[in-house]
Write a protein that holds these residues in place. Sequence first.
Motif, PDB file in Angstrom:
ATOM      1  N   THR A  52       0.830  -1.207   0.000  1.00 57.82           N
ATOM      2  CA  THR A  52       0.000   0.000   0.000  1.00 57.82           C
ATOM      3  C   THR A  52       0.863   1.255   0.000  1.00 57.82           C
ATOM      4  OG1 THR A  52      -1.693  -1.209   1.214  1.00 57.82           O
ATOM      5  CG2 THR A  52      -1.883   1.168   1.195  1.00 57.82           C
ATOM      6  N   ARG A  55       2.280   1.753  -3.439  1.00 56.85           N
ATOM      7  CA  ARG A  55       1.196   2.153  -4.347  1.00 56.85           C
ATOM      8  C   ARG A  55       0.897   3.645  -4.170  1.00 56.85           C
ATOM      9  NH1 ARG A  55      -3.078  -1.726  -3.314  1.00 56.85           N
ATOM     10  NH2 ARG A  55      -1.577  -3.106  -4.265  1.00 56.85           N
ATOM     11  N   LYS A  87      -6.494   0.415 -11.097  1.00 57.77           N
ATOM     12  CA  LYS A  87      -6.794  -0.498  -9.999  1.00 57.77           C
ATOM     13  C   LYS A  87      -6.815  -1.955 -10.474  1.00 57.77           C
ATOM     14  CE  LYS A  87      -9.217   2.948  -7.264  1.00 57.77           C
ATOM     15  NZ  LYS A  87     -10.523   3.403  -6.774  1.00 57.77           N
ATOM     16  N   ASP A  92      -6.284  -4.153  -7.459  1.00 59.03           N
ATOM     17  CA  ASP A  92      -7.028  -3.469  -6.411  1.00 59.03           C
ATOM     18  C   ASP A  92      -8.394  -3.024  -6.926  1.00 59.03           C
ATOM     19  OD1 ASP A  92      -7.395  -2.362  -3.884  1.00 59.03           O
ATOM     20  OD2 ASP A  92      -6.594  -0.426  -4.484  1.00 59.03           O
TER      21      ASP A  92
END
Length: 94
Positions: A52, A55, A87, A92
């Motif tokens: 995360t 990202r 995404k 994601d």
Amino acid sequence: MADLEELKRKRDQLTAKIQQAEARQRANAKKADDRVKVLVGAAVLHQQTQSTDKRAALLALLDGFLTRPAERLAVLGKDGQGSEAFKRLVGDAE
């Protein structure tokens, strides 16, 4: 006089062939450059989306890098948190 005209015609044909060969060479070089860009981009995308934090850093980098509105929308989405396509690529999708 006919010899001169024949030589000029041959010169023009040779010039046209040279221009075609140069255009093919430029097109091949562009294809090679584009392939490298895609592969490097895929590697960076893969590496920078493993967590995360990474990202978020990638989104921040892209926010500073992308200037054209259509490109920003395509990559960052309306909210700046990543378009649906982005995404999907980073695993994601919502």
